[in-house]
Design a protein around this motif. Structure first.
Motif, PDB file in Angstrom:
ATOM      1  N   UNK A 182      17.463   1.414  -2.619  1.00 21.11           N
ATOM      2  CA  UNK A 182      16.792   0.292  -2.372  1.00 21.11           C
ATOM      3  C   UNK A 182      15.641   0.284  -3.164  1.00 21.11           C
ATOM      4  N   UNK A 183      15.052  -1.017  -3.853  1.00 29.66           N
ATOM      5  CA  UNK A 183      14.043  -1.052  -4.862  1.00 29.66           C
ATOM      6  C   UNK A 183      12.919  -2.157  -4.694  1.00 29.66           C
ATOM      7  N   UNK A 184      13.040  -2.614  -3.300  1.00 30.02           N
ATOM      8  CA  UNK A 184      12.313  -3.838  -2.961  1.00 30.02           C
ATOM      9  C   UNK A 184      10.787  -3.312  -2.960  1.00 30.02           C
ATOM     10  N   UNK A 185      10.000  -3.881  -3.000  1.00 29.44           N
ATOM     11  CA  UNK A 185       8.483  -3.876  -3.060  1.00 29.44           C
ATOM     12  C   UNK A 185       7.771  -4.893  -2.381  1.00 29.44           C
ATOM     13  N   UNK A 186       6.754  -4.591  -1.785  1.00 27.29           N
ATOM     14  CA  UNK A 186       5.885  -5.597  -1.279  1.00 27.29           C
ATOM     15  C   UNK A 186       4.437  -4.950  -1.380  1.00 27.29           C
ATOM     16  N   UNK A 187       3.171  -5.841  -1.561  1.00 25.77           N
ATOM     17  CA  UNK A 187       2.125  -5.640  -1.822  1.00 25.77           C
ATOM     18  C   UNK A 187       1.282  -6.122  -0.591  1.00 25.77           C
ATOM     19  N   UNK A 188       0.030  -5.545  -0.807  1.00 25.59           N
ATOM     20  CA  UNK A 188      -1.026  -5.591   0.802  1.00 25.59           C
ATOM     21  C   UNK A 188      -2.382  -5.789  -0.163  1.00 25.59           C
ATOM     22  N   UNK A 189      -2.845  -6.754   0.773  1.00 29.58           N
ATOM     23  CA  UNK A 189      -4.465  -6.736   0.421  1.00 29.58           C
ATOM     24  C   UNK A 189      -5.077  -6.386   1.617  1.00 29.58           C
ATOM     25  N   UNK A 190      -6.082  -5.326   1.370  1.00 21.39           N
ATOM     26  CA  UNK A 190      -7.008  -4.914   2.361  1.00 21.39           C
ATOM     27  C   UNK A 190      -8.260  -4.638   1.805  1.00 21.39           C
ATOM     28  N   UNK A 191      -9.071  -5.602   2.390  1.00 26.01           N
ATOM     29  CA  UNK A 191     -10.599  -5.497   2.093  1.00 26.01           C
ATOM     30  C   UNK A 191     -10.763  -5.961   0.601  1.00 26.01           C
ATOM     31  N   UNK A 192     -10.146  -6.607   0.319  1.00 22.77           N
ATOM     32  CA  UNK A 192     -10.438  -7.260  -1.313  1.00 22.77           C
ATOM     33  C   UNK A 192      -9.553  -6.427  -2.244  1.00 22.77           C
ATOM     34  N   UNK A 193      -8.796  -5.330  -2.025  1.00 14.96           N
ATOM     35  CA  UNK A 193      -7.998  -4.384  -2.896  1.00 14.96           C
ATOM     36  C   UNK A 193      -6.400  -4.738  -2.494  1.00 14.96           C
TER      37      UNK A 193
END
Length: 357
Positions: A182-193
């Protein structure tokens, strides 16, 4: 920072065994000579080997029979044990045992066990009286010996404030990942980063992430998620542990230097996302870094996040009066009274029990 403390425990252990020794053809053994004996088969009590010794011509007195308990084993350690034996002859007419007398002695091993098991461990009877008694019938006598052994049992040495961390299982989990490809990706926004991660790895390592990313919630369809109420540095450390099953080097250096702040936050994050091994690792680190300044905050977090072992260690830490007095003067204690009053009550109850003992 307090030095590691080890602990062991000594508890009394009691074991009892009855051994029955049948002797047939008694008159064939008369004339063996003073000090000569017939020995029963060995029997074990409390891990030590014993036997019954019967002297047809007496131990050191002529015209007496003599019965004694004999220690056979020569232990490698210097265990001290208390032994009580009840030597009995069976009445063949009634079937009831007659006690020749109980004997109490101390068994020391291995050096001087012989001196402890001689004439002081036996009982005698005049041979003429014995041969006319119901204890001898058809040239057959039966000896019973009830042995009660009490000895100290010392536990293995353990760390007093230790919490065992479960072994790493990331290899097995990453193996599943490679198999699935599996090569799925996800991004997270934490405190502006912004942080990028593999959905599959997150799901494998955290049931909470699995529910969010693969469950029926809206987040399962999102490619970018925002995480509230967490510092970027804490989330970065959480992701590092999820990916490597270890703490980042900078976080490891901080807690070895006595700085618990990041570990406090990581404990909350681990509990929030059910990363159980990270949670226990944080508990283990915190219990080794307890001091007057940190114990109140650590205790409050332990209560809030159901860390029962860590909570008990914190309460134990402040149980002595002089430590409690110092803790009460800290800001952490003042905060604890507001956030977790039940923990304050537990501390005072423990201290009161300590003072009353």
């Amino acid at each position: 920072m307090p030095t590691p403390t080890t602990v062991s425990t000594c508890m009394p252990v009691t074991d009892q065994r009855t051994h029955v020794f049948h002797i047939f053809g008694y008159r064939e053994y008369r004339g063996m000579g003073i000090g000569e004996f017939i020995r029963s088969g060995a029997f074990s009590v409390g891990g030590h080997e014993f036997a019954i010794a019967f002297y047809p011509d007496g131990y050191n007195l002529r015209d007496y029979i003599f019965i004694r308990l004999e220690l056979l084993s020569k232990d490698d350690d210097h265990t001290k044990a208390r032994v009580c034996c009840d030597l009995r002859l069976l009445d063949h007419t009634t079937g009831l045992p007659y006690s020749l007398g109980k004997i109490g002695l101390t068994m020391l091993s291995p050096a001087n066990h012989t001196s402890r098991f001689n004439e002081f461990t036996g009982r005698s009877m005049e041979r003429r009286k014995f041969e006319a008694s119901p204890y001898l019938q058809d040239d057959h006598l039966t000896i019973e010996c009830v042995v009660t052994l009490k000895q100290p049992r010392v536990s293995k040495t353990e760390f007093l404030h230790g919490i065992e961390v479960p072994p790493s299982n990331i290899k097995e989990q990453l193996g599943e990942l490679l198999d699935a490809e599996i090569r799925e990706d996800v991004t997270f926004s934490v405190g502006g980063e912004t942080f990028a991660a593999s959905r599959k790895v997150l799901a494998l390592r955290s049931p909470v992430f699995k529910a969010e990313l693969y469950g029926p919630m809206r987040e399962a369809r999102a490619q970018h998620l925002t995480i509230e109420d967490m510092q970027p540095a804490v989330f970065r450390a959480l992701l590092h542990f999820i990916n490597t099953d270890s703490l980042p080097a900078d976080v490891d250096d901080q807690h070895h230097g006595g700085d618990c702040e990041m570990i406090w936050h990581l404990l909350e994050a681990a509990d929030r996302y059910a990363v159980d091994r990270l949670k226990v690792l944080c508990e283990s680190i915190l219990c080794k870094n307890l001091d007057v300044e940190t114990v109140s905050t650590t205790l409050g977090l332990a209560c809030q996040h159901n860390c029962e072992r860590l909570r008990d260690i914190c309460v134990q830490f402040v149980s002595s009066p002089h430590v409690m007095d110092a803790v009460v003067a800290t800001q952490g204690y003042k905060d604890l009274k507001t956030t977790c009053p039940s923990a304050v009550i537990a501390m005072f109850e423990k201290t009161m029990r300590f003072n009353n003992t």
